[in-house]
Enzyme design. Structure first.
Site, PDB file in Angstrom:
ATOM      1  N   GLU A 110       0.822  -1.206   0.000  1.00  0.00           N
ATOM      2  CA  GLU A 110       0.000   0.000   0.000  1.00  0.00           C
ATOM      3  C   GLU A 110       0.855   1.254   0.000  1.00  0.00           C
ATOM      4  O   GLU A 110       1.906   1.310   0.634  1.00  0.00           O
ATOM      5  CB  GLU A 110      -0.874   0.025   1.254  1.00  0.00           C
ATOM      6  CG  GLU A 110      -1.789  -1.166   1.301  1.00  0.00           C
ATOM      7  CD  GLU A 110      -2.997  -0.936   2.190  1.00  0.00           C
ATOM      8  OE1 GLU A 110      -3.759  -1.876   2.357  1.00  0.00           O
ATOM      9  OE2 GLU A 110      -3.178   0.179   2.697  1.00  0.00           O
ATOM     10  N   CYS A 123       3.172   8.587   1.298  1.00  0.00           N
ATOM     11  CA  CYS A 123       3.466   7.719   2.436  1.00  0.00           C
ATOM     12  C   CYS A 123       3.856   6.364   1.849  1.00  0.00           C
ATOM     13  O   CYS A 123       3.023   5.686   1.250  1.00  0.00           O
ATOM     14  CB  CYS A 123       2.211   7.635   3.301  1.00  0.00           C
ATOM     15  SG  CYS A 123       2.389   6.510   4.685  1.00  0.00           S
ATOM     16  N   CYS A 130       4.645  -6.441   8.134  1.00  0.00           N
ATOM     17  CA  CYS A 130       5.525  -5.910   9.179  1.00  0.00           C
ATOM     18  C   CYS A 130       5.655  -6.928  10.294  1.00  0.00           C
ATOM     19  O   CYS A 130       4.688  -7.595  10.655  1.00  0.00           O
ATOM     20  CB  CYS A 130       4.968  -4.607   9.742  1.00  0.00           C
ATOM     21  SG  CYS A 130       6.082  -3.808  10.921  1.00  0.00           S
ATOM     22  N   CYS A 134       2.849  -4.279  16.492  1.00  0.00           N
ATOM     23  CA  CYS A 134       2.341  -3.304  17.460  1.00  0.00           C
ATOM     24  C   CYS A 134       0.831  -3.526  17.602  1.00  0.00           C
ATOM     25  O   CYS A 134       0.136  -3.757  16.615  1.00  0.00           O
ATOM     26  CB  CYS A 134       2.630  -1.879  16.989  1.00  0.00           C
ATOM     27  SG  CYS A 134       4.400  -1.559  16.840  1.00  0.00           S
ATOM     28  N   CYS A 137      -1.869  -1.535  15.428  1.00  0.00           N
ATOM     29  CA  CYS A 137      -1.570  -1.271  14.011  1.00  0.00           C
ATOM     30  C   CYS A 137      -2.029  -2.432  13.120  1.00  0.00           C
ATOM     31  O   CYS A 137      -1.691  -3.592  13.367  1.00  0.00           O
ATOM     32  CB  CYS A 137      -0.067  -1.044  13.837  1.00  0.00           C
ATOM     33  SG  CYS A 137       0.410  -0.810  12.118  1.00  0.00           S
ATOM     34  N   GLY A 177       5.465  -1.652   7.151  1.00  0.00           N
ATOM     35  CA  GLY A 177       6.826  -2.112   7.384  1.00  0.00           C
ATOM     36  C   GLY A 177       7.653  -1.263   8.323  1.00  0.00           C
ATOM     37  O   GLY A 177       7.270  -0.152   8.698  1.00  0.00           O
ATOM     38  N   GLU A 178       8.775  -1.812   8.728  1.00  0.00           N
ATOM     39  CA  GLU A 178       9.716  -1.141   9.626  1.00  0.00           C
ATOM     40  C   GLU A 178      10.984  -0.818   8.816  1.00  0.00           C
ATOM     41  O   GLU A 178      11.780  -1.713   8.522  1.00  0.00           O
ATOM     42  CB  GLU A 178      10.020  -2.068  10.823  1.00  0.00           C
ATOM     43  CG  GLU A 178      11.143  -1.616  11.714  1.00  0.00           C
ATOM     44  CD  GLU A 178      11.127  -0.131  12.054  1.00  0.00           C
ATOM     45  OE1 GLU A 178      10.115   0.385  12.534  1.00  0.00           O
ATOM     46  OE2 GLU A 178      12.159   0.530  11.825  1.00  0.00           O
ATOM     47  N   SER A 207      10.259   6.884   9.548  1.00  0.00           N
ATOM     48  CA  SER A 207       9.634   6.611  10.847  1.00  0.00           C
ATOM     49  C   SER A 207       9.988   5.201  11.307  1.00  0.00           C
ATOM     50  O   SER A 207       9.816   4.238  10.569  1.00  0.00           O
ATOM     51  CB  SER A 207       8.109   6.756  10.702  1.00  0.00           C
ATOM     52  OG  SER A 207       7.463   6.390  11.899  1.00  0.00           O
ATOM     53  N   SER A 230       8.688   6.162  16.870  1.00  0.00           N
ATOM     54  CA  SER A 230       7.376   5.853  17.434  1.00  0.00           C
ATOM     55  C   SER A 230       7.533   5.485  18.907  1.00  0.00           C
ATOM     56  O   SER A 230       8.016   4.414  19.235  1.00  0.00           O
ATOM     57  CB  SER A 230       6.747   4.682  16.671  1.00  0.00           C
ATOM     58  OG  SER A 230       6.479   5.088  15.351  1.00  0.00           O
ATOM     59  N   LEU A 231       7.132   6.402  19.776  1.00  0.00           N
ATOM     60  CA  LEU A 231       7.337   6.215  21.210  1.00  0.00           C
ATOM     61  C   LEU A 231       6.088   5.598  21.851  1.00  0.00           C
ATOM     62  O   LEU A 231       6.167   4.539  22.474  1.00  0.00           O
ATOM     63  CB  LEU A 231       7.632   7.585  21.833  1.00  0.00           C
ATOM     64  CG  LEU A 231       8.507   7.650  23.045  1.00  0.00           C
ATOM     65  CD1 LEU A 231       9.841   6.961  22.822  1.00  0.00           C
ATOM     66  CD2 LEU A 231       8.740   9.118  23.438  1.00  0.00           C
ATOM     67  N   HIS A 232       4.988   6.283  21.742  1.00  0.00           N
ATOM     68  CA  HIS A 232       3.655   5.803  22.133  1.00  0.00           C
ATOM     69  C   HIS A 232       3.437   5.555  23.624  1.00  0.00           C
ATOM     70  O   HIS A 232       2.322   5.186  24.033  1.00  0.00           O
ATOM     71  CB  HIS A 232       3.282   4.520  21.379  1.00  0.00           C
ATOM     72  CG  HIS A 232       3.388   4.626  19.891  1.00  0.00           C
ATOM     73  ND1 HIS A 232       3.096   5.777  19.210  1.00  0.00           N
ATOM     74  CD2 HIS A 232       3.767   3.723  18.949  1.00  0.00           C
ATOM     75  CE1 HIS A 232       3.275   5.575  17.910  1.00  0.00           C
ATOM     76  NE2 HIS A 232       3.698   4.350  17.724  1.00  0.00           N
ATOM     77  N   ASN A 306      -6.369   5.873  14.982  1.00  0.00           N
ATOM     78  CA  ASN A 306      -7.289   5.574  13.880  1.00  0.00           C
ATOM     79  C   ASN A 306      -7.796   4.158  14.074  1.00  0.00           C
ATOM     80  O   ASN A 306      -7.000   3.223  14.148  1.00  0.00           O
ATOM     81  CB  ASN A 306      -6.562   5.681  12.540  1.00  0.00           C
ATOM     82  CG  ASN A 306      -6.030   7.082  12.318  1.00  0.00           C
ATOM     83  OD1 ASN A 306      -6.732   8.060  12.523  1.00  0.00           O
ATOM     84  ND2 ASN A 306      -4.759   7.186  11.935  1.00  0.00           N
ATOM     85  N   CYS A 349      -2.776   6.433   9.057  1.00  0.00           N
ATOM     86  CA  CYS A 349      -1.712   5.740   9.785  1.00  0.00           C
ATOM     87  C   CYS A 349      -2.251   4.506  10.483  1.00  0.00           C
ATOM     88  O   CYS A 349      -3.254   4.566  11.197  1.00  0.00           O
ATOM     89  CB  CYS A 349      -1.170   6.641  10.897  1.00  0.00           C
ATOM     90  SG  CYS A 349       0.010   7.817  10.349  1.00  0.00           S
TER      91      CYS A 349
HETATM   92  N1  SAH Z   1       7.282   0.947  11.498  1.00  0.00           N
HETATM   93  C1  SAH Z   1       7.321   2.376  11.494  1.00  0.00           C
HETATM   94  C2  SAH Z   1       6.300   2.985  10.534  1.00  0.00           C
HETATM   95  C3  SAH Z   1       4.907   2.681  10.966  1.00  0.00           C
HETATM   96  S1  SAH Z   1       3.544   3.647  10.441  1.00  0.00           S
HETATM   97  C4  SAH Z   1       7.079   2.905  12.893  1.00  0.00           C
HETATM   98  O1  SAH Z   1       6.684   2.135  13.750  1.00  0.00           O
HETATM   99  O2  SAH Z   1       7.316   4.075  13.129  1.00  0.00           O
HETATM  100  C5  SAH Z   1       3.729   5.244  11.029  1.00  0.00           C
HETATM  101  C6  SAH Z   1       3.072   5.593  12.363  1.00  0.00           C
HETATM  102  O3  SAH Z   1       1.685   5.227  12.447  1.00  0.00           O
HETATM  103  C7  SAH Z   1       3.758   4.910  13.520  1.00  0.00           C
HETATM  104  O4  SAH Z   1       4.048   5.842  14.518  1.00  0.00           O
HETATM  105  C8  SAH Z   1       2.696   3.948  13.980  1.00  0.00           C
HETATM  106  O5  SAH Z   1       2.870   3.582  15.306  1.00  0.00           O
HETATM  107  C9  SAH Z   1       1.441   4.745  13.746  1.00  0.00           C
HETATM  108  N2  SAH Z   1       0.223   3.944  13.823  1.00  0.00           N
HETATM  109  C10 SAH Z   1       0.114   2.603  13.686  1.00  0.00           C
HETATM  110  N3  SAH Z   1      -1.166   2.208  13.869  1.00  0.00           N
HETATM  111  C11 SAH Z   1      -1.882   3.332  14.112  1.00  0.00           C
HETATM  112  C12 SAH Z   1      -3.282   3.582  14.352  1.00  0.00           C
HETATM  113  N4  SAH Z   1      -4.177   2.599  14.334  1.00  0.00           N
HETATM  114  N5  SAH Z   1      -3.660   4.864  14.564  1.00  0.00           N
HETATM  115  C13 SAH Z   1      -2.756   5.877  14.525  1.00  0.00           C
HETATM  116  N6  SAH Z   1      -1.437   5.708  14.281  1.00  0.00           N
HETATM  117  C14 SAH Z   1      -1.001   4.440  14.083  1.00  0.00           C
END
Ligand code: SAH
Length: 357
Positions: A110, A123, A130, A134, A137, A177-178, A207, A230-232, A306, A349
């Site tokens: 995608e 994007c 991946c 997470c 995701c 992907g990462e 990212s 991506s800290l979260h 999302n 995202c």
């Molecule tokens: N593997 C990379 C790129 C991932 S996508 C990474 O982890 O950074 C980019 C961003 O979207 C990341 O910060 C990811 O955590 C975030 N993301 C993943 N699922 C999401 C969701 N359901 N809602 C909002 N952001 C999300």
């Protein structure tokens, strides 16, 4: 790192279609393309023509390059440029377009095109699927298939550029992907996107969820791209709950590497923080996050969650989002909220999963 990445690529390629007979030309530099035409017994100026047609005119096959003689085109028609085909295109009401792109081996990835008045951002995906899994995701829920080759990354940008008939100004590696588990190919793609497609390094963002030692190694390439991490979560225990790989890569070590990135490249790091209602969005957690990032040259990007079908997290209320922002601001943390575009096309995202919607 390089050989490990290549192994993954080889082991996980599931060939469902006939493979091309030679390596794709997309991704090669002007010099390499010139060597290629010379090896085909053609005059060297044909190299520049080939380069312009591939990178600037969007040629999809050598057969359509009309400045080449019919006779030569017929002999090289089977050499692949390395372009994908659009399997599905869906447009959200905000103008964001999600593409499912079919690769030479039949795999689907995608890509998202995100237009604004001044920018066209793509994007891009760096892998098919991946491995990071997470919890919030969609891509992670489907597992990992293989790394993308450099031409498969560059192709995504050229595809969006052609479809929008507009120059792509920005690229974010926030698709499937990462990227730092495919560093060699991502670096090659970044170089070509910069030098051949003509996109400024400062307009590119990679990212990552953070992979031990790889942010440091990435920094050593001294690129001017933005690193987004991506800290979260504001503490290790919560991060482990959301991101399985955090288990063997503590926050402390991740932040040390991020500091090194800033020192080596002189670039600010941005931290992404998906806001999940009742999980990581309380004012206390905002304070904890501010303390964690104290003295760090960075920017925090809050991404309200999302929704995806496979998880039952909720997006926080506007008030909760506002309160989180205010607390960070009071603690001198530079912060912005990124409302993802393309929600109604499942193009936001975390919603990318190669499914037909
Ligand atoms: N593997 C990379 C790129 C991932 S996508 C990474 O982890 O950074 C980019 C961003 O979207 C990341 O910060 C990811 O955590 C975030 N993301 C993943 N699922 C999401 C969701 N359901 N809602 C909002 N952001 C999300």
């Amino acid at each position: 790192m390089g050989s490990q990445d290549k192994n993954k690529f080889n082991q996980n390629t599931t060939a469902t279609l006939e493979q091309p007979k030679s390596a794709p030309l997309l991704g090669l530099s002007l010099e390499e393309l010139t060597s290629w035409v010379v090896a085909q017994d053609q005059p060297s100026y044909r190299g520049k023509q080939l380069y312009d047609w591939i990178y600037h005119k969007g040629a999809r096959s050598l057969n359509e390059i009309s400045v080449f003689s019919k006779q030569w085109r017929a002999t090289v028609a089977d050499f692949p440029i390395g372009r994908s085909t659009i399997d599905l295109r869906s447009q959200a009401s905000d103008g964001t377009v999600k593409y499912l792109l079919k690769l030479a081996d039949g795999q689907i990835i995608e890509t998202v095109g995100i237009p604004t008045d001044k920018r066209l951002t793509v994007c891009v995906s760096s892998q098919v699927g991946c491995a990071m899994a997470c919890d919030f995701c969609a891509t992670g829920k489907g597992g990992f298939l293989r790394n993308l080759a450099p031409h498969e990354i560059i192709d995504q940008v050229l595809t969006v550029q052609a479809d929008f008939q507009r120059r792509v100004s920005h690229i974010v590696f926030m698709g499937m992907g990462e990227p730092l588990l495919n560093t060699d190919n991502v670096l090659k793609a970044l170089k070509s996107l910069n030098q051949d497609v003509g996109i400024g390094q400062r307009c590119m963002t990679v990212s990552t969820v953070g992979i031990r030692d790889r942010i440091r190694k990435f920094a050593q390439h001294q690129l001017q791209v933005t690193l987004a991490v991506s800290l979260h979560a504001s503490n290790q225990a919560l991060r482990e709950q959301l991101i399985p790989s955090a288990n063997n890569y503590p926050l402390k070590d991740l932040l040390t590497e991020c500091r090194e990135y800033v020192e080596i490249t002189g670039r600010r790091v941005s931290f992404e923080y998906v806001l999940l209602a009742g999980v990581n969005d309380s004012p206390e957690q905002a304070v904890e996050l501010a303390q964690l990032l104290r003295g760090f040259q960075c920017h925090v990007n809050l991404i309200p969650y999302n929704p995806i079908a496979e998880a039952d997290y909720k997006r926080p209320s506007p008030n909760a989002i506002h309160a989180f922002v205010s607390t960070l601001t009071q603690h001198q943390v530079a912060v912005s909220v990124r409302y993802s575009r393309g929600l109604d096309a499942n193009a936001a995202c975390g919603q990318l999963r190669s499914a037909r919607v």
